[in-house]
Design a protein around this motif. Structure first.
Motif, PDB file in Angstrom:
ATOM      1  N   ALA A 182       0.657  -1.244  -0.051  1.00 34.62           N
ATOM      2  CA  ALA A 182       0.013   0.131   0.000  1.00 34.62           C
ATOM      3  C   ALA A 182       1.003   1.175   0.094  1.00 34.62           C
ATOM      4  N   ARG A 183       0.611   2.212  -0.901  1.00 31.97           N
ATOM      5  CA  ARG A 183       1.467   3.308  -1.071  1.00 31.97           C
ATOM      6  C   ARG A 183       0.882   4.426  -1.580  1.00 31.97           C
ATOM      7  N   MET A 184       0.869   5.467  -0.919  1.00 32.76           N
ATOM      8  CA  MET A 184       0.224   6.565  -1.142  1.00 32.76           C
ATOM      9  C   MET A 184       0.648   7.328  -2.642  1.00 32.76           C
ATOM     10  N   ILE A 185      -0.125   8.231  -3.266  1.00 30.02           N
ATOM     11  CA  ILE A 185       0.073   8.816  -4.501  1.00 30.02           C
ATOM     12  C   ILE A 185       1.373   9.607  -4.061  1.00 30.02           C
ATOM     13  N   GLY A 186       2.305   9.610  -4.851  1.00 30.93           N
ATOM     14  CA  GLY A 186       3.473  10.515  -4.737  1.00 30.93           C
ATOM     15  C   GLY A 186       4.579  10.437  -5.830  1.00 30.93           C
ATOM     16  N   PHE A 187       5.657  11.120  -5.516  1.00 34.34           N
ATOM     17  CA  PHE A 187       6.908  10.963  -6.169  1.00 34.34           C
ATOM     18  C   PHE A 187       7.264   9.534  -6.441  1.00 34.34           C
TER      19      PHE A 187
END
Lengths: 370, 638
Positions: free
Chosen positions: B376-381
């Motif tokens: 699970a990873r948030m939207i980001g660079f």
């Protein structure tokens, strides 16, 4: 009593947001969050820890004077004019060359160099200024470096950031030339209940400086830049009353500015300070009013006494009895600062039960205000 | 990805909706294609550019959507069939030209494909572009799947030539990016007799506006006539349905699924419209007469719903009372994407049926199935993204400066700088080039008490697209701000399309490079160039520029996109964590790298309570070594 333990958020809300920061630098140099920039403490990111050394070391949070006195001097806090005094005298460096570079008698330079010679310390954290008169802490490990830092500095300097940073290295025995608030912070580092310590055990000597106030860098620099390029400023001086002058020595001569023009740049925290003579240092050194070329020297701790006695014995410094009138005058000035500070604090909080950052028994407060 | 010309006519090929649009254009004898990249439209020009050499046609990535439409219109004027593609925001950029082009009309078929993004999955808005068709009085087609996408596009060229005007094709993310079998037709060679030869005085000018406007109405009426017998409109269901669904595009798929799931095939009919503006009125009336209840299913706005009601209002005497359900009645949402579940909800509530709900723990079960394989990873660079490094320095410079400075944002990957992996630095985000435009205004508020430093960011592609006029405005009007050009040498957000600064054409051939630095200097702007991976230098340059405090300044923060770099170069460093030195959660660090810096290449190890490197994800940029307060992150030259 004791030292309250909180985190960086509270340091920001209780000290920085209320403009109580003295810019001692004690909260800087240990972590990536707090840094100094042009005379300000800046929090670059949010630290979410509930317990932080930054808060505990700050001289403007829970300054338990009894605890600090016991920790540093081994005696309860002497709630009088000058704090714990083993001996008070006039002093000066014996070396004419040292004296010539110094503001008064060169005692600080001489004692620091001597401590280095004796091996009491292997490095000293001192304060220097860059070409734009921005002061900062510096690590000195030889006489030339020490001598280069001689002279009074009227601009608040985050010197202890250098202590925190440099003490991470290989050096083992550090001396610090400290303003009263910096000496308080160093005492708080010693007394800290936190498991996570900095390298405070490497601190072997604190030479305190008399101080009545310090100026904000940014405002002063902006003010002076209109009069002279900052790079041309060599040093500042404030001649004894009633001159009421702030003197700026430049490459092309002296500029006299009314002290009243500079006073607005005094850090507000100086108004709530009750320590003029660096009461938590091993020795404290300041001017000797009316005695040209001499300092007033207060010996407070055993470390301080041994250092001064050895320096005297080796002829590094000379001492002389402090004239009664000088002592009385010093006590009066110091007591006045305490009274003003306490009054300002009580005016701010509206109660003599809440002393903002000070932890001091109410009898002691009453005694000082009497 | 298989090329859109890989298979012979008659074969079936699995094509993405956007590829099908491109294929349809080839089958129509396309000669000219232009576009500015923007999700979900980018693959249209991408797949045409890929076959442009083979088909001997022209394809370009234009500097922005307006120029793309203008260039395509020129081809049409010269008798060459042309397609232009853009996302919904792009249509706004192109609309100034479009609102004049509609009056002058076209020669060879000109198809404008606009791909909308309901829910704004990769957009800053979820604008429904269809009202533009009504506004500009141009015919509108809405495909529902890949086969239709191809067939409609091909037909759109014919329609365009019949009415001598632009034909709009409107897709949405779930049509553009879904794949489906497409029965292929024969690609057609384009006309190679391009020549600009106006046949009447002022043909391509607004001479005389009211007359041209009246011609436009005639063209719309002609389109309506043609739509009456269009094969893209059809009805399925009972002769007299209890409820008639009128739908188009993606809404048709959801409607089909919902009706089937609820077993309503015998009571609910579906009128599927492919030609949604102008409405084929006779056809629609004929179907509305079947029932007294109508549900309109469409994404995003009640566009079709409104047009149907308009029609019903005009023909009330013949049609009689009808009850409409849809967005206005609250049975379907007026924002966000639709899905079968929402359509089922509407059907259930209108007809009093239980809906077949998604299992309540569906998301949990899906997560359990993927297990630890998908983090699970948030939207980001991305790991190693130069934008993270630049915004780190921006954050620090603004904090150090301490005067309440802020960043106006723009459109690109770096838009994510409004979130945690960009340290929440972007305080405004609107349209392409708007960051610089806003900065122009903020920078002129000094007379009104404003004293905050103003920074603005834009990517290299956005700079060329729309920031240049704002920059010139700032210079001319003596505004006070610093523009940071985040030059990652790619249009990264949309899939690495080349742009005027990259030195490559849409076909991958060498092209002249437009140098932003030289361009800015020619405007008399103070320009600094920084490597964002040098955090200290970038921070210092930003402080210097901010404190310069006069006029417009530019910092070009130049580093290749990490994804481009990964394709071209080996990692610069091998990075590891010295767990002995890592301070972890303790005072003195408090997980700076995994809590604040948040590069996905850095992960927190719950067992050892130290940071560690995810070697699969780490791109070896080595920037984290510079932020670690304990020098515990070690980078070794790889």
């Amino acid at each position: 009593m004791g030292l309250d333990v909180k985190g960086c958020r509270e340091l920001q809300s209780e000290v920085l947001a209320r403009d109580l920061c003295s810019l001692c630098g004690a909260c800087v140099g240990m972590c990536p969050y707090l840094v100094t920039y042009r005379g300000r403490i800046v929090a670059l990111d949010e630290c979410d820890l509930r317990e932080g050394r930054c808060y505990v070391f700050c001289p403007r949070t829970s300054l338990d004077l009894d605890l600090l006195s016991q920790t540093v001097l081994g005696v309860p806090y002497a709630a009088d004019e000058l704090g714990t005094v083993q001996e008070i005298a006039l002093a000066r460096a014996s070396d004419e060359a040292v004296r010539s570079k110094a503001q008064f008698g060169g005692t600080v330079t001489a004692l620091t160099s001597f401590a280095l010679d004796q091996g009491l310390i292997d490095s000293a954290v001192l304060t220097t200024s860059d070409e734009s008169i921005l002061p900062s802490g510096i690590l000195a490990d030889n006489k030339t470096q020490i001598r280069d830092c001689a002279g009074s500095n009227f601009v608040a300097a985050p010197t202890l950031a250098a202590f925190n940073r440099e003490s991470e290295g290989d050096i083992q025995r550090i001396g610090v030339v400290a303003t009263p608030c910096q000496a308080q912070a160093l005492a708080k580092m010693r007394a800290s209940p936190l498991e996570n310590r900095n390298n405070i055990d490497k601190l072997k000597l604190v030479i305190g400086l008399f101080c009545t106030w310090a100026l904000r860098y940014e405002e002063l620099a902006r003010f002076l830049a209109d009069k002279v390029p900052l790079g041309q400023i060599v040093r500042f001086d404030i001649p004894p009353p009633p001159a009421n002058l702030f003197q700026v020595f430049t490459d092309s001569g002296r500029i006299d500015i009314s002290l009243d023009e500079v006073r607005p740049f005094i850090r507000p925290t100086c108004d709530v300070c009750i320590d003029m003579t660096a009461e938590f240092a091993d020795v404290s050194v300041g001017a000797a009013e009316g005695v040209e070329g001499w300092n007033t020297l207060i010996i407070r701790s055993d470390v301080g006494r041994e250092l001064v006695e050895a320096a005297r014995a080796k002829g590094v410094i000379e001492t002389a009895p402090l004239p009664e009138q000088n002592l009385a005058h010093l006590k009066e000035a110091s007591l006045l600062k305490k009274k003003r500070g306490l009054k300002k604090i009580i005016d701010t909080t509206g109660s003599d039960e809440d002393l903002l950052y000070l932890k001091l028994a109410s009898e002691a407060v009453k005694g000082l205000l009497a | 990805m298989t090329s859109i010309t890989a298979y012979e006519a008659g074969a079936s090929q699995l094509l993405m909706g956007n590829e099908a649009i491109a294929r349809g254009a080839l089958e129509a004898g396309l000669g000219f294609a232009s576009a500015y990249p923007g999700n979900p439209s980018s693959e249209i020009l991408g797949s045409l550019a890929e076959v442009a050499r083979e088909m001997d046609i022209y394809a370009e990535w234009s500097v922005n959507e307006k120029v793309a439409l203008e260039a395509a219109a020129a081809a049409s004027f010269a008798g060459v069939r042309a397609i232009v593609a853009m996302k919904q925001n792009g249509l706004n950029v192109a609309s100034d030209f479009l609102m004049n082009l509609n009056l002058t009309g076209t020669v060879a078929g000109l198809v404008l494909v606009v791909c909308d993004d309901p829910s704004g999955l990769s957009s800053t808005n979820e604008q429904d572009s269809r009202p533009a068709a009504k506004w500009a009085e141009l015919p509108l087609l809405e495909p529902a799947n890949s086969q239709e996408a191809k067939d409609m596009t091909k037909w759109a060229f014919e329609l365009s030539e019949e009415i001598k005007n632009v034909c709009l094709v409107r897709s949405v993310t779930r049509v553009s990016h879904a794949r489906g079998d497409v029965r292929l037709g024969e690609p057609m060679a384009p006309s190679r007799e391009a020549r600009f030869a106006p046949t009447t005085l002022g043909q391509f000018t607004p001479l005389l506006v009211p007359i041209k406007h009246s011609f436009l109405h005639q063209k719309v009426n002609k389109a309506r006539e043609i739509f009456e017998s269009s094969p893209f409109n059809w009805y399925t269901g009972p002769e007299k349905p209890e409820l008639l669904i009128v739908t188009c595009g993606s809404g048709w798929n959801y409607s089909l699924e919902a009706v089937k799931a609820l077993g309503l095939e015998s009571s609910v009919g579906i009128l599927k419209l492919g030609t949604t503006w102008p409405l084929p009125e006779k056809l629609v009336q004929q179907h509305l007469a079947r029932t007294d209840k109508v549900l309109v299913v469409e994404e995003v706005n009640p566009f079709l719903e409104g047009n149907l009601k308009e029609l019903v209002g005009d023909t009330f005497a013949t049609l009689g009372p009808l009850t409409f359900y849809g967005k206005r009645s609250g049975h379907l949402p007026t924002f966000g994407e639709l899905d079968p579940d929402r359509v089922m909800g509407a059907l259930g509530s209108i007809l009093g049926r239980e809906r077949v709900a998604v299992e309540p723990d569906y998301a949990k079960k899906a997560q359990a199935l993927t297990g630890s394989l998908v983090q699970a990873r948030m939207i980001g660079f991305c790991a190693g993204c130069p934008h993270r490094a630049t915004l780190w320095s921006v954050k620090n410079a603004l904090k150090l400066d301490g005067r309440g400075g802020f960043v106006t944002g723009d459109i690109g990957c770096y838009t994510m700088g409004l979130g945690p992996t960009g340290f929440f630095q972007l305080k405004t985000v609107q349209a392409m080039g708007s960051g610089a435009g806003l900065a122009c205004g903020f920078g002129k508020l000094d007379k009104l008490g404003f004293d905050q430093p103003v920074l603005t960011v834009c990517g290299d592609s956005t700079f060329f697209h729309a920031a240049i006029p704002a920059l010139i405005n700032g210079v001319y009007n003596q505004s006070n701000f610093t523009l940071i050009i985040l030059d990652n040498s790619a249009t990264a957000m949309t899939g690495f399309q080349p742009h005027p600064g990259t030195g490559a054409s849409a076909l991958g051939e060498p092209a002249p490079t437009v140098d932003p630095e030289g361009l800015c200097r020619s405007l008399g702007i103070r320009v600094e160039v920084a490597d964002p991976f040098d955090l200290q230098d970038t921070t210092q340059k930003l402080l210097d520029l901010m404190q310069d405090d006069s006029g417009v300044r530019v910092l070009i923060s130049r580093r290749k996109c990490a994804l481009v770099r990964a394709k071209e170069e080996k990692p610069a460093y091998k990075v590891r964590v010295d767990t002995e030195k890592c301070r972890g959660e303790s005072c003195g660090c408090a997980r700076l790298c995994t809590r604040i810096f948040q590069c996905p290449g850095l992960v927190w190890d719950d067992e050892t309570h130290t940071a560690k490197i995810d070697e699969v994800i780490c791109t070896g940029c080595g920037v984290c070594a510079d932020i670690c307060p304990a020098s515990a992150i070690i980078r070794e030259v790889a």
